[in-house]
Design a protein around this motif. Structure first.
Motif, PDB file in Angstrom:
ATOM      1  N   ASP A  44     -50.593  83.993  53.612  1.00  0.00           N
ATOM      2  CA  ASP A  44     -51.275  83.125  52.663  1.00  0.00           C
ATOM      3  C   ASP A  44     -50.209  82.234  52.007  1.00  0.00           C
ATOM      4  OD1 ASP A  44     -52.566  81.903  50.573  1.00  0.00           O
ATOM      5  OD2 ASP A  44     -53.543  83.711  49.819  1.00  0.00           O
ATOM      6  N   ASN A  67     -50.263  80.266  49.598  1.00  0.00           N
ATOM      7  CA  ASN A  67     -50.379  80.121  48.144  1.00  0.00           C
ATOM      8  C   ASN A  67     -50.117  81.418  47.380  1.00  0.00           C
ATOM      9  OD1 ASN A  67     -51.155  77.318  48.159  1.00  0.00           O
ATOM     10  ND2 ASN A  67     -53.156  77.977  48.938  1.00  0.00           N
ATOM     11  N   LYS A 110     -43.644  78.960  45.503  1.00  0.00           N
ATOM     12  CA  LYS A 110     -44.354  79.342  46.734  1.00  0.00           C
ATOM     13  C   LYS A 110     -43.464  79.227  47.972  1.00  0.00           C
ATOM     14  CE  LYS A 110     -48.796  78.043  44.723  1.00  0.00           C
ATOM     15  NZ  LYS A 110     -50.030  77.229  44.852  1.00  0.00           N
TER      16      LYS A 110
END
Length: 353
Positions: A243, A245, A303
């Motif tokens: 993922d 994010n 991130k």
């Protein structure tokens, strides 16, 4: 910040309430949980970590097929020196740490001083002292000593029932381990104590065909019954989806100290891919605020966690897939990670010494 939840309680609601109330130190517990979730959401670095994982032993007598220990051939194993342990606990006491967990990659019961370690932490005033265990090395004497030492809770990794359990958790025998857990509960009740609280948990794939059976088997035997999402900690990540994010909360919550004093990136860093410090050379507080931890947090905030090798093989940052299952006539949402489902039927424990 999104925090993936991969631990699911399936005990009855009344049992969960009883478990919560039996923890004691409720004000401290609630305050600790408040900061536990607040710090990562605000990206705020507290004065000291909220929790410390202390690896009292990195050795294990099992070779469970889903465990990352298979990748640790070049990692030294051993038991934490008691003097080093006391230094860690002493600093935790001064900094008013609420909880420590005396386990990580290994089986803490293989450290011959584990009872002394629990005793020392409780003597020094740590409110919550616990560890995870496969339970196989327990005997009646150790059980009684751990209860007298003041252990707050113990979580038994108990994957499936009967033959499924014995295939995954070789060389443990199903009935033998159940009897040990029952004896712990019996002695605790005979002493009219509420602790240690007893948890049992399974990987999801080991019980997914009949989670109700697992729940009912442990009802009345354990204080809490749970399962965790499947995670292929074996290096095979070809179908795993990251993922982009996801921001891991760990760098704002906890610190993980290996048996030899090294501070690793987190409790998922089995291979010691990013060493943040060494408590034999610097204090926990110093390491918590040192440059490596600061860099880690900055990368997380931006991130860019995949810059770190441990993050590239960590399931916590995977793409979640929510499923609804029925347990006890009630629907429950279960989070699994895409590409991480285990096939228990094909599991065969590595039966090597």
């Amino acid at each position: 910040m999104k925090i993936n939840k991969d631990y699911f309680i399936i005990s009855k609601k009344i049992e969960n309430i009883r478990y919560f109330l039996s923890q004691g130190n409720l004000y401290k517990h609630l305050l600790d949980r408040f900061y536990w979730y607040l710090c990562p959401r605000l990206k705020w670095t507290s004065h000291f970590p909220k929790h410390i994982d202390i690896e009292t032993s990195s050795a294990c007598q099992m070779k469970c097929p889903m465990c990352a220990r298979h990748l640790m051939d070049n990692i030294l194993t051993g038991n934490m020196d008691f003097d080093l342990y006391k230094r860690i606990v002493d600093e935790c006491t001064r900094e008013k740490v609420y909880s420590i967990k005396l386990s990580w990659r290994g089986e803490p019961l293989l450290n011959p001083k584990i009872v002394e370690m629990v005793t020392y932490a409780k003597k020094m005033g740590i409110p919550n002292v616990a560890f995870l265990s496969n339970g196989e090395p327990l005997n009646n004497e150790i059980i009684e000593d751990l209860i007298d030492a003041g252990l707050d809770w113990i979580s038994f990794s108990f994957d499936g029932l009967g033959e499924t359990y014995e295939r995954i958790r070789y060389p443990a025998k199903f009935e033998d381990t159940v009897e040990k857990i029952l004896y712990m509960k019996k002695v605790r009740e005979q002493k009219r104590l509420k602790k240690p609280l007893i948890r049992v948990q399974s990987i999801w794939s080991a019980i997914k065909d009949n989670p109700e059976e697992y729940k009912m088997f442990w009802q009345g035997k354990a204080d809490r019954v749970a399962f965790i999402s499947d995670q292929l900690r074996t290096g095979n990540m070809k179908d795993f989806q990251h993922d982009p994010n996801y921001i891991c909360p760990s760098p704002w919550q906890r610190m993980c100290v290996a048996w030899d004093g090294k501070v690793t990136q987190c409790h998922a860093d089995y291979m010691e891919g990013f060493i943040l410090g060494d408590v034999t050379k610097k204090s926990l507080h110093g390491i918590w605020h040192d440059k490596p931890f600061t860099i880690l947090r900055e990368k997380m905030k931006n991130k860019k966690r995949l810059a770190f090798a441990p993050c590239r093989v960590c399931c916590d940052g995977g793409v979640p897939e929510k499923k609804t299952v029925t347990i006890g006539g009630k629907n429950k949402k279960v989070l699994q990670y895409v590409g991480q489902e285990l096939d228990v039927a094909d599991m065969e424990t590595r039966k090597t010494p």
